[in-house]
Design an enzyme around this catalytic site. Structure first.
Site, PDB file in Angstrom:
ATOM      1  N   GLU A  71      -6.641   6.984   9.988  1.00 23.04           N
ATOM      2  CA  GLU A  71      -6.396   7.512   8.660  1.00 23.04           C
ATOM      3  C   GLU A  71      -5.954   9.112   8.850  1.00 23.04           C
ATOM      4  OE1 GLU A  71      -5.771   5.600   6.065  1.00 23.04           O
ATOM      5  OE2 GLU A  71      -6.536   3.924   7.261  1.00 23.04           O
TER       6      GLU A  71
ATOM      7  N   TRP B  16      -2.446   8.910   9.980  1.00 26.74           N
ATOM      8  CA  TRP B  16      -1.485   8.500   8.798  1.00 26.74           C
ATOM      9  C   TRP B  16      -1.073  10.048   8.136  1.00 26.74           C
ATOM     10  CZ3 TRP B  16       1.824   4.969   7.168  1.00 26.74           C
ATOM     11  CH2 TRP B  16       1.485   3.450   7.448  1.00 26.74           C
TER      12      TRP B  16
ATOM     13  N   TRP C 194      15.724   1.763 -12.588  1.00 27.58           N
ATOM     14  CA  TRP C 194      14.435   2.023 -13.299  1.00 27.58           C
ATOM     15  C   TRP C 194      14.413   1.657 -14.657  1.00 27.58           C
ATOM     16  CZ3 TRP C 194      11.224   1.925  -9.107  1.00 27.58           C
ATOM     17  CH2 TRP C 194      11.784   2.576  -7.952  1.00 27.58           C
TER      18      TRP C 194
ATOM     19  N   ASN D  59      -8.373   5.248  -2.304  1.00 31.85           N
ATOM     20  CA  ASN D  59      -6.963   5.015  -1.624  1.00 31.85           C
ATOM     21  C   ASN D  59      -6.644   3.799  -2.317  1.00 31.85           C
ATOM     22  OD1 ASN D  59      -4.861   5.551   0.564  1.00 31.85           O
ATOM     23  ND2 ASN D  59      -6.042   3.737   1.561  1.00 31.85           N
TER      24      ASN D  59
ATOM     25  N   TRP E 263       9.339   5.759  -9.243  1.00 26.78           N
ATOM     26  CA  TRP E 263       8.196   6.356  -8.431  1.00 26.78           C
ATOM     27  C   TRP E 263       7.873   8.036  -8.527  1.00 26.78           C
ATOM     28  CZ3 TRP E 263       8.957   9.725  -4.109  1.00 26.78           C
ATOM     29  CH2 TRP E 263      10.321   9.491  -3.730  1.00 26.78           C
TER      30      TRP E 263
ATOM     31  N   TRP F 136       3.257   7.452  -2.168  1.00 28.65           N
ATOM     32  CA  TRP F 136       4.111   6.895  -3.310  1.00 28.65           C
ATOM     33  C   TRP F 136       5.357   6.045  -2.559  1.00 28.65           C
ATOM     34  CZ3 TRP F 136       3.756   5.897  -7.938  1.00 28.65           C
ATOM     35  CH2 TRP F 136       2.807   6.285  -8.829  1.00 28.65           C
TER      36      TRP F 136
END
Ligand SMILES: Cc1cc2nc3c(=O)[nH]c(=O)nc-3n(C[C@H](O)[C@H](O)[C@H](O)COP(=O)(O)OP(=O)(O)OC[C@H]3O[C@@H](n4cnc5c(N)ncnc54)[C@H](O)[C@@H]3O)c2cc1C
Length: 479
Positions: A286, A289, A318, A353, A371, A394
């Site tokens: 993590e 990441w 959208w 998360n 988003w 996102w």
């Protein structure tokens, strides 16, 4: 040599290269002096955005930092600057007024921050002030890892392999905290009024009910997590009702803790190399990441300009229904796990998360909201708001990012709820209406008194989302 250390997202005295090297060099000069500065920029707060919770966390972390630095004889001053473009001139003016000949700082990688530092470096050169920038936010600085073709990694797995190879070959040492400066030099006491004044106009939200900011709290939390919980991290990290993750993100976001301190503490928790113990290696993954998204932000400026990594997704139509978006923000979508997650965010400034993935995917896919609106809302609300991790998360969830979830693989929030909150402890902890709800209605909310009806049918809206993305892809290929 008089050196000014410019603190940004590195609010700590341990393992802080900009502070360490400023002090190390200063001992070679008899009349040397080291001071710190923090600049709060009104335009940054609005445009980035920095929410009231995060501002509180920063202010309180600075309060502690000012005290610990003062104990070492180092002053920390505060500067308020209205416009981002004025930061270089303001810091040069400060250096000239107080005779600083050198400015040190630790690097930041989003576009505005990179540009700000380039402009400051240039201004320093013009003013004959030395400018030194170090890397502390990542264990492996952006630009240090390349594919065989010499490109920036866009896929996580090969990135993480290269990262692990390089880090395993490197001897990691924490920069020590500063020693107290000799008494006959300048004596400083912390000046909390200047700190208060600097933040006053933003009216930060007091989150002390949920969070204890500062480097000391960060170190304690890290050591407790590595002592007690890290070995079960791989088994528990996906269950929001359980405290299975470290809760260190707010500290890492403001730099009250460095990733190197995290990796070294994780290594100590493991009898062998950190990659050998499962819980430890999954946790370190993590941290990787986190670095991956910083490397992406540094290499691809479009992510800092509200652009997706996958160009075709700019063509997605959208729906952007205002009432739908507002209901999502309030936690009133009629899908219990989504609403419970949003209540957790709105109350504590933090969200688990797994729930960040569920809520982000639900907004961008099932509800068809761009988003970027969700990204913005998270930045305003999260106490751990971090541009790179948030944008990366996102874009992953909305399938617009690099190495993102494929657009047709959409999490069903009800199935996710059954899998990761099977007994409904998390839902009940956030939504009082669910206290006596039976297992069947728990995940759907059906028939629960004073609970809203679902805004959308999960299955139908999933199909429509896939169509929107497929259409965008088609537009790209036919254009
Ligand atoms: C839509 C979305 C938005 C997000 N926004 C943010 C954000 O603004 N700030 C932020 O720090 N994290 C963000 N994340 C990543 C992740 O959700 C949080 O870092 C994590 O929940 C923090 O809890 P923890 O400290 O207990 O993490 P742990 O599970 O203990 O992980 C340790 C550390 O690794 C880093 N980390 C963990 N997961 C990720 C990840 N997926 N991406 C990047 N770094 C990670 C964090 O610094 C974290 O503190 C986001 C994820 C998604 C899906």
């Amino acid at each position: 040599m008089q050196t000014l250390v410019w603190f940004r997202n590195d609010l700590r005295i341990h393992d802080n290269p900009a502070l360490h090297y400023a002090l190390q060099d200063s001992v070679n000069y008899k009349s040397s002096r080291v001071s710190g500065i923090y600049i709060l920029c009104g335009e940054y707060v609005k445009s980035h955005p920095m929410g009231k919770r995060k501002l509180w966390f920063i202010r309180e972390s600075l309060r502690e930092l000012q005290q610990t630095l003062a104990q070492c004889g180092i002053a920390l001053e505060f500067l308020w600057v209205a416009k981002a473009a004025d930061i270089p001139a303001s810091i040069i003016d400060y250096c000239q007024r107080f005779n600083f000949e050198r400015l040190t700082c630790n690097a930041e990688y989003p576009l505005d921050e990179l540009n700000r530092d380039r402009a400051t470096k240039h201004a320093c050169e013009q003013a004959d002030i030395e400018f030194k920038r170090y890397h502390d936010r990542c264990l492996v600085p952006p630009g240090a890892l390349h594919t065989q073709q010499g490109d920036t990694y866009k896929v996580f797995t090969p990135f993480s392999k290269a990262w692990k190879r390089l880090v395993s070959e490197t001897s990691l040492q924490v920069y020590p905290a500063p020693q107290a400066q000799p008494k006959n030099r300048q004596k400083f006491s912390a000046n909390p009024e200047a700190l208060e004044k600097c933040f006053a106009s933003f009216d930060p939200d007091d989150m002390s009910e949920f969070w204890q900011p500062g480097e000391q709290a960060a170190l304690e939390r890290l050591s407790e997590f590595c002592r007690e919980d890290i070995h079960d991290y791989n088994k528990l990290r996906d269950f929001p009702a359980v405290e299975g993750t470290s809760g260190l993100s707010p500290y890492l976001a403001v730099g009250a803790l460095s990733p190197k301190q995290c990796l070294l503490a994780a290594s100590l928790a493991s009898d062998e190399h950190w990659s050998a113990a499962e819980g430890v290696s999954v946790w370190v993954n993590e941290l990787i990441w986190r670095e991956f998204y910083m490397h992406i932000a540094a290499a691809f400026p479009q992510v800092s300009r509200y652009k997706p990594m996958q160009d075709y997704t700019d063509n997605v139509q959208w729906l952007n229904d205002e009432q739908t978006y507002a209901a999502w923000c309030r936690g009133e979508t009629g899908v219990p796990i989504v609403d419970a997650a949003m209540v957790q965010l709105n109350t504590t400034g933090w969200m688990h998360n797994r729930l960040r993935m569920i809520t982000a995917m639900f907004l961008s896919k099932n509800l068809g909201v761009d988003w970027r609106r969700g990204e913005h809302y998270f930045m305003q609300q999260l106490i751990d708001a971090d541009f790179c991790a948030n944008n990366g998360g996102w874009q992953w969830s909305a399938s617009t990012g690099t190495d993102a979830a494929p657009y047709f693989r959409i999490m069903n929030p009800i199935t996710q709820s059954e899998r990761y909150d099977p007994g409904g402890e998390f839902i009940r902890s956030q939504l009082p209406q669910f206290h006596n709800t039976d297992k069947k209605s728990l995940h759907t909310g059906e028939g629960v008194t004073s609970y809203p009806k679902p805004l959308v049918d999960v299955k139908i809206s999933r199909k429509q989302a896939i169509e929107r993305f497929a259409q965008a892809k088609e537009t790209e290929t036919t254009a």
